[in-house]
Design a protein around this motif. Sequence first.
Motif, PDB file in Angstrom:
ATOM      1  N   LEU A  26     -10.922  -5.601  -4.122  1.00 10.77           N
ATOM      2  CA  LEU A  26     -11.793  -5.150  -5.207  1.00 10.77           C
ATOM      3  C   LEU A  26     -12.836  -6.203  -5.557  1.00 10.77           C
ATOM      4  O   LEU A  26     -13.980  -5.858  -5.899  1.00 10.77           O
ATOM      5  CB  LEU A  26     -10.962  -4.813  -6.447  1.00 10.77           C
ATOM      6  N   LYS A  27     -12.470  -7.469  -5.474  1.00 11.67           N
ATOM      7  CA  LYS A  27     -13.421  -8.540  -5.782  1.00 11.67           C
ATOM      8  C   LYS A  27     -14.614  -8.483  -4.841  1.00 11.67           C
ATOM      9  O   LYS A  27     -15.760  -8.569  -5.273  1.00 11.67           O
ATOM     10  CB  LYS A  27     -12.723  -9.899  -5.687  1.00 11.67           C
ATOM     11  N   GLN A  28     -14.353  -8.306  -3.546  1.00  8.79           N
ATOM     12  CA  GLN A  28     -15.453  -8.222  -2.579  1.00  8.79           C
ATOM     13  C   GLN A  28     -16.238  -6.927  -2.746  1.00  8.79           C
ATOM     14  O   GLN A  28     -17.472  -6.926  -2.787  1.00  8.79           O
ATOM     15  CB  GLN A  28     -14.927  -8.326  -1.148  1.00  8.79           C
ATOM     16  N   PHE A  29     -15.530  -5.821  -2.876  1.00  6.55           N
ATOM     17  CA  PHE A  29     -16.152  -4.501  -2.968  1.00  6.55           C
ATOM     18  C   PHE A  29     -17.026  -4.377  -4.213  1.00  6.55           C
ATOM     19  O   PHE A  29     -18.207  -4.022  -4.144  1.00  6.55           O
ATOM     20  CB  PHE A  29     -15.041  -3.451  -2.954  1.00  6.55           C
ATOM     21  N   LEU A  30     -16.464  -4.700  -5.364  1.00  5.48           N
ATOM     22  CA  LEU A  30     -17.175  -4.490  -6.621  1.00  5.48           C
ATOM     23  C   LEU A  30     -18.164  -5.599  -6.952  1.00  5.48           C
ATOM     24  O   LEU A  30     -18.905  -5.495  -7.928  1.00  5.48           O
ATOM     25  CB  LEU A  30     -16.172  -4.309  -7.761  1.00  5.48           C
ATOM     26  N   SER A  31     -18.193  -6.651  -6.141  1.00  7.61           N
ATOM     27  CA  SER A  31     -19.204  -7.701  -6.316  1.00  7.61           C
ATOM     28  C   SER A  31     -20.524  -7.347  -5.644  1.00  7.61           C
ATOM     29  O   SER A  31     -21.539  -8.016  -5.873  1.00  7.61           O
ATOM     30  CB  SER A  31     -18.693  -9.033  -5.756  1.00  7.61           C
ATOM     31  N   ASP A  32     -20.528  -6.320  -4.811  1.00  5.41           N
ATOM     32  CA  ASP A  32     -21.736  -5.903  -4.105  1.00  5.41           C
ATOM     33  C   ASP A  32     -22.663  -5.183  -5.086  1.00  5.41           C
ATOM     34  O   ASP A  32     -22.290  -4.169  -5.681  1.00  5.41           O
ATOM     35  CB  ASP A  32     -21.366  -4.972  -2.948  1.00  5.41           C
ATOM     36  N   GLU A  37     -24.600  -1.784 -10.070  1.00  3.27           N
ATOM     37  CA  GLU A  37     -25.868  -2.366 -10.518  1.00  3.27           C
ATOM     38  C   GLU A  37     -25.705  -2.785 -11.985  1.00  3.27           C
ATOM     39  O   GLU A  37     -25.697  -1.951 -12.876  1.00  3.27           O
ATOM     40  CB  GLU A  37     -27.004  -1.358 -10.369  1.00  3.27           C
ATOM     41  N   ALA A  38     -25.527  -4.085 -12.192  1.00  2.00           N
ATOM     42  CA  ALA A  38     -25.308  -4.617 -13.542  1.00  2.00           C
ATOM     43  C   ALA A  38     -25.805  -6.056 -13.568  1.00  2.00           C
ATOM     44  O   ALA A  38     -25.917  -6.694 -12.519  1.00  2.00           O
ATOM     45  CB  ALA A  38     -23.825  -4.557 -13.903  1.00  2.00           C
ATOM     46  N   PRO A  39     -26.127  -6.589 -14.754  1.00  5.35           N
ATOM     47  CA  PRO A  39     -26.515  -8.006 -14.853  1.00  5.35           C
ATOM     48  C   PRO A  39     -25.456  -8.885 -14.192  1.00  5.35           C
ATOM     49  O   PRO A  39     -24.268  -8.799 -14.526  1.00  5.35           O
ATOM     50  CB  PRO A  39     -26.607  -8.245 -16.357  1.00  5.35           C
ATOM     51  N   LYS A  40     -25.863  -9.744 -13.261  1.00  2.02           N
ATOM     52  CA  LYS A  40     -24.910 -10.443 -12.399  1.00  2.02           C
ATOM     53  C   LYS A  40     -23.932 -11.318 -13.170  1.00  2.02           C
ATOM     54  O   LYS A  40     -22.724 -11.309 -12.901  1.00  2.02           O
ATOM     55  CB  LYS A  40     -25.664 -11.268 -11.354  1.00  2.02           C
ATOM     56  N   LEU A  41     -24.427 -12.107 -14.120  1.00  5.10           N
ATOM     57  CA  LEU A  41     -23.549 -13.033 -14.825  1.00  5.10           C
ATOM     58  C   LEU A  41     -22.518 -12.285 -15.662  1.00  5.10           C
ATOM     59  O   LEU A  41     -21.319 -12.603 -15.641  1.00  5.10           O
ATOM     60  CB  LEU A  41     -24.373 -13.968 -15.709  1.00  5.10           C
ATOM     61  N   LEU A  42     -22.977 -11.269 -16.395  1.00  7.30           N
ATOM     62  CA  LEU A  42     -22.064 -10.477 -17.210  1.00  7.30           C
ATOM     63  C   LEU A  42     -21.025  -9.790 -16.336  1.00  7.30           C
ATOM     64  O   LEU A  42     -19.825  -9.792 -16.652  1.00  7.30           O
ATOM     65  CB  LEU A  42     -22.846  -9.438 -18.019  1.00  7.30           C
ATOM     66  N   TRP A  43     -21.485  -9.197 -15.229  1.00  8.16           N
ATOM     67  CA  TRP A  43     -20.567  -8.488 -14.346  1.00  8.16           C
ATOM     68  C   TRP A  43     -19.566  -9.446 -13.701  1.00  8.16           C
ATOM     69  O   TRP A  43     -18.407  -9.098 -13.500  1.00  8.16           O
ATOM     70  CB  TRP A  43     -21.328  -7.720 -13.279  1.00  8.16           C
ATOM     71  N   TRP A  44     -19.983 -10.670 -13.387  1.00 11.31           N
ATOM     72  CA  TRP A  44     -19.090 -11.665 -12.796  1.00 11.31           C
ATOM     73  C   TRP A  44     -17.881 -11.880 -13.697  1.00 11.31           C
ATOM     74  O   TRP A  44     -16.735 -11.879 -13.242  1.00 11.31           O
ATOM     75  CB  TRP A  44     -19.847 -12.975 -12.583  1.00 11.31           C
ATOM     76  N   ARG A  48     -13.916 -10.278 -12.950  1.00  8.99           N
ATOM     77  CA  ARG A  48     -12.819 -11.208 -12.696  1.00  8.99           C
ATOM     78  C   ARG A  48     -11.830 -11.325 -13.857  1.00  8.99           C
ATOM     79  O   ARG A  48     -10.631 -11.519 -13.622  1.00  8.99           O
ATOM     80  CB  ARG A  48     -13.393 -12.591 -12.356  1.00  8.99           C
ATOM     81  N   LEU A  49     -12.320 -11.188 -15.074  1.00  7.30           N
ATOM     82  CA  LEU A  49     -11.457 -11.425 -16.223  1.00  7.30           C
ATOM     83  C   LEU A  49     -10.893 -10.158 -16.859  1.00  7.30           C
ATOM     84  O   LEU A  49      -9.916 -10.218 -17.595  1.00  7.30           O
ATOM     85  CB  LEU A  49     -12.223 -12.228 -17.282  1.00  7.30           C
ATOM     86  N   VAL A  50     -11.532  -9.013 -16.582  1.00  9.91           N
ATOM     87  CA  VAL A  50     -11.090  -7.769 -17.222  1.00  9.91           C
ATOM     88  C   VAL A  50     -10.709  -6.708 -16.191  1.00  9.91           C
ATOM     89  O   VAL A  50      -9.565  -6.226 -16.158  1.00  9.91           O
ATOM     90  CB  VAL A  50     -12.189  -7.214 -18.162  1.00  9.91           C
TER      91      VAL A  50
END
Length: 326
Positions: A26-32, A37-44, A48-50
């Motif tokens: 999921l980390k690899q898949f949902l990081s694409d 399509e979401a603000p990168k820092l917020l999505w990071w 990972r945390l939620v």
Amino acid sequence: MNKKAVIVVNLGTPETPTPGAVAKFLKQFLSDSRVVEAPKLLWWFLLRLVIIPLRAKKVAHSYGEIWLAEGSPLRVITGRQVTALQNQLDEDVGLGNTVVCEAMTYGEPSLSHTFQRLREQSIQEYVVLPMYPQYSGSTTGAIYDQLSAIIRQSRDVPDISVIKSFHDHSGYTDCLVQSIRDSWEKNGRHEKLLMSFHGIPQEYVDKGDPYYQHCLGTAEAVAEKLSLEKDQWAMSFQSRFGPKQWLQPYTDEQLKTWATNGVKSIDIISPAFTVDCLETLEELNISYRELFLSEGGEHYHYIPCLNDAPEFIKTLATLVKTKLFN
């Protein structure tokens, strides 16, 4: 004749039905950014945390319900498709003229490693076959991104053709129609036919993604070939994720509406998938079955994906030969 390569590409799968393996996938898949399509820092931070901590155990349980003795259904069936397509091409264009292999957009075997292995065999001409009949930037578009990276890193750029979509190919829709007719002959025909496609956020389509139109084209072609009236079938979208509005109608809501209105029996098929996987074997065949029956439905029949059905493999061979030899 120089040997040519055909790379069959699907989404990918965890290596095992465990929370750790699912979290890694999921980390690899949902990081694409093609997928989300979401603000990168917020999505990071959210991912990972939620999201991953909340979803990994649940998704691992769902995989555990469908896992085969040989491994993930998606990997196992893709392997069968590759073998069958290799045999078909050997018959059609001669033994040793093509090599067929698989790759995954996320997880293993990766597209980049597959290309590296094939280039070590001095293969220069490739057809990439995404196993998504309907194009979306979130699926096939992600494959193009990875191919671009491969090209950028190549001093000697390989000759690559991509089969972008085959949503309206007559061979593909004929295979769907035959699969439905075979099911009706074996299991009886039910009141409604629901064609459930994987969903994407509505805003992706609003920005120009052709996915909805491709899905509609497939569904209408199948309905026409089956001579269905408008009240005998519907198209819907499954697997939505997050708070955004996704393509509608949603599959679960369509099932509830039919059950509430007195529909007692349905057939359901997902033309968006060419391989049975988590979204078909667990979501459609288990979760949505339970939903429909709990809402008052009585008969729910899931029609499997085309998988390695002989006529579908012949259709894939036709698509490949058009790219390689015309």
